[in-house]
Design a protein around this motif. Structure first.
Motif, PDB file in Angstrom:
ATOM      1  N   HIS A  79       6.497   7.540   0.977  1.00 22.83           N
ATOM      2  CA  HIS A  79       5.788   7.836   2.233  1.00 22.83           C
ATOM      3  C   HIS A  79       6.070   6.807   3.324  1.00 22.83           C
ATOM      4  CE1 HIS A  79       2.718  10.962   0.584  1.00 22.83           C
ATOM      5  NE2 HIS A  79       3.972  11.274   0.375  1.00 22.83           N
ATOM      6  N   HIS A  80       7.137   6.055   3.161  1.00 19.88           N
ATOM      7  CA  HIS A  80       7.617   5.198   4.240  1.00 19.88           C
ATOM      8  C   HIS A  80       8.934   5.818   4.732  1.00 19.88           C
ATOM      9  CE1 HIS A  80       4.613   2.678   2.471  1.00 19.88           C
ATOM     10  NE2 HIS A  80       4.806   1.714   3.346  1.00 19.88           N
ATOM     11  N   ASP A 109       9.946  -0.747   2.275  1.00 16.49           N
ATOM     12  CA  ASP A 109       9.602  -1.150   0.915  1.00 16.49           C
ATOM     13  C   ASP A 109       8.102  -1.439   0.885  1.00 16.49           C
ATOM     14  OD1 ASP A 109       9.618  -2.028  -1.652  1.00 16.49           O
ATOM     15  OD2 ASP A 109      10.381  -4.025  -1.171  1.00 16.49           O
ATOM     16  N   GLU A 110       7.343  -0.524   0.230  1.00 16.97           N
ATOM     17  CA  GLU A 110       5.890  -0.633   0.293  1.00 16.97           C
ATOM     18  C   GLU A 110       5.373  -1.822  -0.499  1.00 16.97           C
ATOM     19  OE1 GLU A 110       7.757   1.143  -1.302  1.00 16.97           O
ATOM     20  OE2 GLU A 110       7.021   1.675  -3.278  1.00 16.97           O
ATOM     21  N   TRP A 111       5.929  -2.037  -1.682  1.00 16.13           N
ATOM     22  CA  TRP A 111       5.489  -3.181  -2.497  1.00 16.13           C
ATOM     23  C   TRP A 111       6.562  -4.255  -2.394  1.00 16.13           C
ATOM     24  CZ3 TRP A 111       0.627  -2.835  -3.786  1.00 16.13           C
ATOM     25  CH2 TRP A 111       0.064  -1.576  -3.998  1.00 16.13           C
ATOM     26  N   SER A 112       6.190  -5.419  -1.845  1.00 13.44           N
ATOM     27  CA  SER A 112       7.191  -6.437  -1.570  1.00 13.44           C
ATOM     28  C   SER A 112       7.834  -6.952  -2.846  1.00 13.44           C
ATOM     29  CB  SER A 112       6.558  -7.599  -0.826  1.00 13.44           C
ATOM     30  OG  SER A 112       7.511  -8.621  -0.711  1.00 13.44           O
ATOM     31  N   LEU A 170       6.085  -3.060  -8.788  1.00 14.46           N
ATOM     32  CA  LEU A 170       5.480  -1.784  -8.434  1.00 14.46           C
ATOM     33  C   LEU A 170       6.407  -0.946  -7.567  1.00 14.46           C
ATOM     34  CD1 LEU A 170       1.832  -2.836  -7.585  1.00 14.46           C
ATOM     35  CD2 LEU A 170       2.779  -2.092  -9.757  1.00 14.46           C
ATOM     36  N   ILE A 171       6.368   0.375  -7.787  1.00 14.85           N
ATOM     37  CA  ILE A 171       7.034   1.296  -6.878  1.00 14.85           C
ATOM     38  C   ILE A 171       6.096   2.470  -6.620  1.00 14.85           C
ATOM     39  CG2 ILE A 171       9.451   0.783  -7.409  1.00 14.85           C
ATOM     40  CD1 ILE A 171       9.333   3.215  -9.316  1.00 14.85           C
ATOM     41  N   ALA A 172       6.384   3.167  -5.529  1.00 10.13           N
ATOM     42  CA  ALA A 172       5.588   4.349  -5.221  1.00 10.13           C
ATOM     43  C   ALA A 172       6.525   5.544  -5.149  1.00 10.13           C
ATOM     44  CB  ALA A 172       4.854   4.168  -3.898  1.00 10.13           C
ATOM     45  N   ASP A 173       6.101   6.652  -5.719  1.00  9.43           N
ATOM     46  CA  ASP A 173       6.873   7.879  -5.624  1.00  9.43           C
ATOM     47  C   ASP A 173       5.896   9.038  -5.696  1.00  9.43           C
ATOM     48  OD1 ASP A 173       8.492  10.069  -5.858  1.00  9.43           O
ATOM     49  OD2 ASP A 173      10.042   8.989  -6.991  1.00  9.43           O
ATOM     50  N   TRP A 174       5.754   9.727  -4.580  1.00 10.72           N
ATOM     51  CA  TRP A 174       4.738  10.777  -4.516  1.00 10.72           C
ATOM     52  C   TRP A 174       5.295  12.146  -4.852  1.00 10.72           C
ATOM     53  CZ3 TRP A 174       0.011   9.502  -5.015  1.00 10.72           C
ATOM     54  CH2 TRP A 174      -0.429   8.258  -4.561  1.00 10.72           C
ATOM     55  N   ARG A 175       6.539  12.206  -5.360  1.00 13.16           N
ATOM     56  CA  ARG A 175       7.071  13.498  -5.781  1.00 13.16           C
ATOM     57  C   ARG A 175       6.532  13.799  -7.178  1.00 13.16           C
ATOM     58  NH1 ARG A 175      13.245  12.019  -4.891  1.00 13.16           N
ATOM     59  NH2 ARG A 175      12.410  10.287  -6.074  1.00 13.16           N
ATOM     60  N   ALA A 176       6.366  15.100  -7.467  1.00 17.09           N
ATOM     61  CA  ALA A 176       6.024  15.466  -8.833  1.00 17.09           C
ATOM     62  C   ALA A 176       7.246  15.122  -9.688  1.00 17.09           C
ATOM     63  CB  ALA A 176       5.710  16.953  -8.903  1.00 17.09           C
ATOM     64  N   PRO A 177       7.147  14.736 -10.919  1.00 16.57           N
ATOM     65  CA  PRO A 177       5.899  14.607 -11.678  1.00 16.57           C
ATOM     66  C   PRO A 177       5.269  13.221 -11.598  1.00 16.57           C
ATOM     67  CG  PRO A 177       7.769  14.266 -13.110  1.00 16.57           C
ATOM     68  CD  PRO A 177       8.324  14.465 -11.731  1.00 16.57           C
ATOM     69  N   MET A 178       5.936  12.253 -10.975  1.00 14.54           N
ATOM     70  CA  MET A 178       5.361  10.914 -11.014  1.00 14.54           C
ATOM     71  C   MET A 178       4.092  10.843 -10.165  1.00 14.54           C
ATOM     72  SD  MET A 178       6.968   7.304  -9.898  1.00 14.54           S
ATOM     73  CE  MET A 178       7.919   6.730 -11.240  1.00 14.54           C
ATOM     74  N   SER A 179       4.230  11.212  -8.897  1.00 12.10           N
ATOM     75  CA  SER A 179       3.097  11.278  -7.981  1.00 12.10           C
ATOM     76  C   SER A 179       2.152  10.079  -8.133  1.00 12.10           C
ATOM     77  CB  SER A 179       2.337  12.586  -8.207  1.00 12.10           C
ATOM     78  OG  SER A 179       1.547  12.839  -7.077  1.00 12.10           O
ATOM     79  N   CYS A 180       2.692   8.925  -7.845  1.00 15.56           N
ATOM     80  CA  CYS A 180       1.914   7.703  -8.070  1.00 15.56           C
ATOM     81  C   CYS A 180       2.255   6.696  -6.990  1.00 15.56           C
ATOM     82  CB  CYS A 180       2.260   7.129  -9.447  1.00 15.56           C
ATOM     83  SG  CYS A 180       1.527   5.510  -9.747  1.00 15.56           S
ATOM     84  N   GLU A 228       0.846  -1.181   0.000  1.00 12.38           N
ATOM     85  CA  GLU A 228       0.000   0.000   0.000  1.00 12.38           C
ATOM     86  C   GLU A 228       0.886   1.236   0.000  1.00 12.38           C
ATOM     87  OE1 GLU A 228      -3.348   0.076   2.887  1.00 12.38           O
ATOM     88  OE2 GLU A 228      -2.597   2.061   3.400  1.00 12.38           O
ATOM     89  N   SER A 229       0.477   2.275  -0.722  1.00 15.98           N
ATOM     90  CA  SER A 229       1.122   3.574  -0.588  1.00 15.98           C
ATOM     91  C   SER A 229       0.107   4.606  -1.025  1.00 15.98           C
ATOM     92  CB  SER A 229       2.383   3.665  -1.439  1.00 15.98           C
ATOM     93  OG  SER A 229       2.975   4.937  -1.255  1.00 15.98           O
ATOM     94  N   GLN A 230      -0.184   5.520  -0.132  1.00 13.86           N
ATOM     95  CA  GLN A 230      -1.269   6.458  -0.342  1.00 13.86           C
ATOM     96  C   GLN A 230      -0.716   7.865  -0.268  1.00 13.86           C
ATOM     97  OE1 GLN A 230      -4.355   7.811   0.095  1.00 13.86           O
ATOM     98  NE2 GLN A 230      -5.415   6.196  -1.050  1.00 13.86           N
ATOM     99  N   ARG A 231      -1.229   8.743  -1.096  1.00 10.97           N
ATOM    100  CA  ARG A 231      -0.718  10.103  -1.118  1.00 10.97           C
ATOM    101  C   ARG A 231      -0.899  10.797   0.234  1.00 10.97           C
ATOM    102  NH1 ARG A 231      -3.076  15.064  -2.431  1.00 10.97           N
ATOM    103  NH2 ARG A 231      -1.532  16.614  -3.072  1.00 10.97           N
TER     104      ARG A 231
END
Lengths: 534, 431
Positions: free
Chosen positions: B362-363, B392-395, B404-414, B134-137
């Protein structure tokens, strides 16, 4: 005798004492400096070296290490240990260390691996201990350690050992150690036979671990021995499951028996029943705290003291609830259900405010700790005590209802209230007392449950469903039914659990009860007669 | 020229409005929401976290508050009732207008509030170790992800205790199930055979452990070193450990490493028979560092009880709260969008003597400590990771999530960018 020969003799003696120490000096030095290491490998090695060296302080140092009392002095890396009376001694020489040096002590690092090594090493050092029990523990430790270097110690100890029981363990330990050496095949086969004679899980683990690096004949014998042990244990396993079932049944019985009075006999749907159990458990906690503070020597009797007190506390709260809430709601089951459910929340939150939300520690008296083996069964003392206790409580309750005037009136009121009232029985008071009795017994159950479960405000919640299940299944208003239902559900649950798992097992039991109630709505032992119909 | 002018004008306008608002709201406070159960089953764990938040806010106010305003705690009680968590979260954000919320314990309560925080654009700091995936904005996970707790613990047992056979025992809900799925895949990748893994689930509050402990004993008699990895939750632990002690299973025979047992849980148990059993966390009360000693001293003074213990989720709140403070200072406002942008990369001291940093997923980064239970109910750190571990949010060990990866910085923000397909919104197996 002149002076000269005496001096010569003394010098000779001094040499005799000193010389072996001097020969060992190098590895022992290494061992002591090894204790200061941060790596577990080095520390483990140090333990082995020290134990093998026969250094005079070895046993004391290893004991200290096991108890976490071996330290490294940060200033110079010297190894010191603390004795039970708080003295700090140099680990090598036993010389006392000046007081303020204790400030900068860092404990030698210990983990399970180190503790195992210490146990095995201490085992071979204490095989000659004068106390029989210590020798037995030592032999068991060597058995688990399987260290071939312990063989000479075992031989020496076996030569002197007189106690047959300890001898047997030592022989098993010798067999275990022997399997790790390159002894001839015949000796190993004999060793396997000795170990197989133990017949328990430890023996199975050892034999199963032999693997492929042994001669084929030995491997075959080990496999056969494992199969034999498995076969024997399979029979015992069923017995063990039944025993676990009886044990679970006794817990269910204890939890449900108070409800069998308030719900079964009086017909009050008492959702606060679990909280009475919780109050009993908290009474036990308070009793133990008081004992710990004022008379620690009484601790082993704490549960015996707590039982009557828990009964009184829970009964008092029960009577209070009956007088203030429930008596206005007789004959209105839905309102009773809601009111008592609300009460249960009030009681939970009340306890949470007074004692805090966290678990409280209720100690187990020494005589209730541990287990003993009976054939292939492992019986734990606390569970056994609870089984006996549940039977005693049930018997007492039956005696009260059958043979006392109070019991007679209680039965009279529940069978025909109007008739009993017209015979001069004060039914409202009797209702209070009956409710108090049921609550008090729930309180007693709390004392027993505090030994196996959390003492927290939520304790009662986890038993309320099971309690209703037992009472309904057994047949409302029948104590025998409660007993049979508790045991049936307990045993069925435990027989299902190994195959179905705990979660599915519980579901299957619930499904079974639903189906059963469809067929026999009044439970196993239904009351008959006009009183029931009305 | 035109651009510069516009930028200047904007800056002036912003500065002006900031000045104005500061003047207008001088007496106002910044509200901080605390969303922890104070009644019901979870009160046992969550009440302490409410108290630690009150302490941290109190302390910050003594230091002069934040952006010149005092912080004001808003405490609500979701009563261990999952749907109520969502209602209370809504109340905190839309009615109380809190700047950030610190709360939740169980995964199901977090899942219940997620849509609310997304919809109302709030900020949630979640302090408990969880199953990942899980990774949420709007959420900051200050507790451990599986790779910050479970995987290092298993590594330790493999290396130090040469464990070859594994019992994965857990309570039957999402955290143990997902963690065990990850662990099973990890163990198999390390060459452990299926027959050497036993997985066992029990219901919540399971109290009768006789059969299971006996079967663990039996499983452990196959001649290979065996260990139990326990994701057994809260209340079921006390009877479990009691049964282990009574049936004579010592840590030297079959060690149990637990991910949900900390100082607080052990406070209700007689720990003498448990000496040597293990726990993996990112913090222990016994950590011998000045910053931790000071924290414990403050905690005892605040709670007025020198016997109370500290634990890992408390440290997580300590880190999360300080990160939020820093991020707000950096952004100059408590506006969620600005804070979400400014908090990534913020480093604050943790209680084990180092620094923790908020990562783009966000971890946070944390050290992993393995401790053995001591007779006094504290832990003795027997091993720790040489450096910090990034959550590591996605094992990497689950087929559905390893790309999967999470990156909440612009421009990816996902929160679930699929590196294989190059698209955001890859298949997340968020259970």
């Amino acid at each position: 005798m002149s002076l000269l020969p005496r001096v010569v003799l003394l010098i000779g003696l001094a040499f005799a004492v000193l010389s072996p120490a001097r020969i060992e000096a190098a590895p022992v030095d290494e061992a002591f400096s090894g204790f200061a290491s941060a790596g577990y490998d080095t520390i483990e090695k140090a333990i082995e070296t020290l134990a093998a060296s026969g250094h005079p302080t070895a046993e004391a140092v290893l004991n200290a290490l096991e108890g976490g009392n071996l330290f490294v002095r940060e200033a110079d890396g010297a190894i010191v240990y603390k004795t039970k009376d708080g003295k700090v001694l140099d680990a090598r020489t036993d010389a006392p260390i000046a007081g303020n040096a204790a400030e900068s002590l860092k404990p030698v690092r210990v983990n399970n691996r180190i503790r195992r090594a210490v146990k095995a090493a201490l085992g071979s050092l204490t095989l000659l201990n004068p106390r029989t029990e210590s020798r037995r523990v030592a032999a068991e430790a060597v058995f688990k350690g399987r260290d071939p270097t312990a063989l000479p110690h075992l031989e020496a100890a076996l030569a002197k050992e007189k106690d047959a029981g300890v001898r047997r363990v030592m022989e098993q330990a010798r067999a275990a150690a022997l399997l790790g050496t390159d002894a001839p095949e015949a000796a190993k086969l004999a060793a396997i036979e000795v170990i197989a004679g133990r017949g328990d899980l430890e023996a199975r683990a050892l034999l199963a671990s032999l693997g492929r690096d042994v001669p084929p004949a030995v491997a075959k014998a080990a496999a056969a021995a494992v199969a034999a042990i498995d076969g024997r244990l399979a029979v015992w396993n069923t017995a063990q499951s039944v025993y676990y079932g009886i044990s679970l049944g006794s817990v269910l019985l204890l939890a449900a028996i108070g409800l069998a009075i308030t719900f079964g006999v009086m017909g009050v749907i008492n959702m606060a029943h679990g909280e009475m159990v919780m109050l009993g458990a908290y009474t036990t906690f308070v009793v133990q705290e008081t004992i710990r503070k004022t008379a620690p020597e009484l601790f082993d009797y704490s549960l015996a003291i707590a039982v009557p007190l828990a009964f009184l506390v829970a009964a008092a709260v029960g009577i209070l609830i009956e007088r203030t809430v429930i008596r206005f709601l007789y004959g209105r089951p839905l309102e009773t259900l809601l009111a008592t459910w609300g009460l249960s929340l009030v009681l939970q939150q009340g306890v949470r405010s007074i004692f805090g939300p966290t678990n409280r520690e209720v100690g187990t008296p020494a005589w209730m700790s541990g287990a003993f083996e009976l054939g292939g069964l492992t019986l734990t003392y606390n569970r056994l005590t609870i089984i006996v206790f549940a039977v005693v409580v049930l018997a007492l309750l039956m005696l009260i209802t059958r043979f006392t005037p109070f019991g007679l009136r209680m039965r009279a009121v529940t069978q025909n209230r109007q008739m009993a009232a017209s015979m001069g029985i004060r039914t409202p008071w009797l209702d209070s007392l009956t409710f108090g009795l049921g609550s008090g017994i729930a309180g007693i159950a709390g004392v027993a449950l505090s030994q196996i479960d959390n003492v927290s405000p939520n304790l009662g919640q986890s038993y309320i469903i099971d309690s209703f299940m037992v009472v309904v299944f057994g047949g409302v208003g029948n104590l025998w039914g409660t007993l049979v239902a508790a045991l049936t559900l307990g045993v069925a649950n435990k027989l299902l659990e190994p195959f179905a798992g705990a979660v599915l097992g519980k579901i299957l039991i619930l499904v079974f009860i639903i189906l059963f109630i469809q067929k026999r709505p009044r439970g196993l032992f239904a009351l008959k007669g006009r009183a029931v119909e009305s | 020229m035109n651009n510069t002018l516009r930028a200047f004008a904007t800056a002036a306008a912003v500065a002006g409005s900031a000045l104005l608002s500061q003047g207008a709201m001088a007496a106002e406070t910044i509200k901080v929401g605390i969303l922890h159960s104070l009644s019901g089953t979870m009160a046992i764990s969550e009440t302490t976290l409410k108290d630690v938040m009150l302490m941290l806010i109190d302390e910050q106010n003594k230091k002069g508050g934040l952006l010149g305003k005092k912080l004001e705690p808003v405490v609500v009680d979701p009563a261990s009732n999952w749907p109520l968590f969502a209602e209370k979260a809504r109340e905190l954000i839309s009615k109380q207008k809190v700047a950030a919320v610190f709360g939740c314990w169980t995964s199901v309560s977090r899942k219940s509030v997620l849509p609310v925080f997304e919809e109302l654009n709030g900020l949630l700091f979640y302090p408990v170790q969880y199953e990942g995936e899980e990774s949420q904005r709007n959420v900051f996970y200050t507790g451990a992800a599986p790779n910050q707790q479970a995987i290092p613990a298993v590594d330790y047992l493999m290396k130090e205790e040469s464990v070859k056979r594994w019992v994965l025992a857990g309570t039957d809900y999402v955290y143990p199930r997902t963690t065990n799925k990850i662990l099973e895949a990890y163990l198999k990748s390390k060459g452990v055979k299926a027959e050497d893994i036993m997985i066992n689930y029990t219901p919540f509050g399971h109290a009768d452990w006789q059969t299971i402990v006996a079967s663990i004993k039996k499983f452990g008699s196959a001649g290979k070193k065996t260990a139990v990895v326990s994701t057994i939750n809260g209340d079921a632990n006390v009877p479990f450990y009691k049964e282990l002690g009574n049936q004579g299973i010592k840590a030297t025979d079959i060690p149990v490493v637990a991910f949900s047992v900390g100082e607080e849980e052990l406070a209700g148990v007689d720990t003498k028979p448990l000496v040597g059993h293990l726990a993996a966390w990112n913090y222990f009360m016994s950590v011998d560092k000045p910053v931790n000693k000071e924290f414990i001293k403050k905690w005892h003074a605040f709670i007025k009880n020198p016997k109370r213990v500290t634990n890992d989720p408390m440290e997580a709140h300590f880190i999360g709260f300080n990160m939020w403070i820093e991020a707000v200072k950096k952004a100059g406002t408590t506006d969620p969008n600005a804070v979400i942008e400014s908090i990534v990369g913020v480093s604050v001291p943790n209680l084990s003597g180092g620094y923790s940093t908020m990562m783009p997923n966000h971890h946070i980064t944390k050290p992993v400590l393995i401790g053995e239970v001591k007779a006094d109910g504290q832990f003795n750190t027997v091993w720790e990771t040489p450096g910090l571990v990034v959550g590591d949010e996605w094992s990497d060990y689950l087929p559905g999530s390893k790309d999967l990866i999470a990156d909440w910085r612009a421009p990816m923000s996902c929160g679930n960018f699929n590196a294989a397909t190059g698209k955001c919104g890859g298949k997340g197996k968020g259970s």
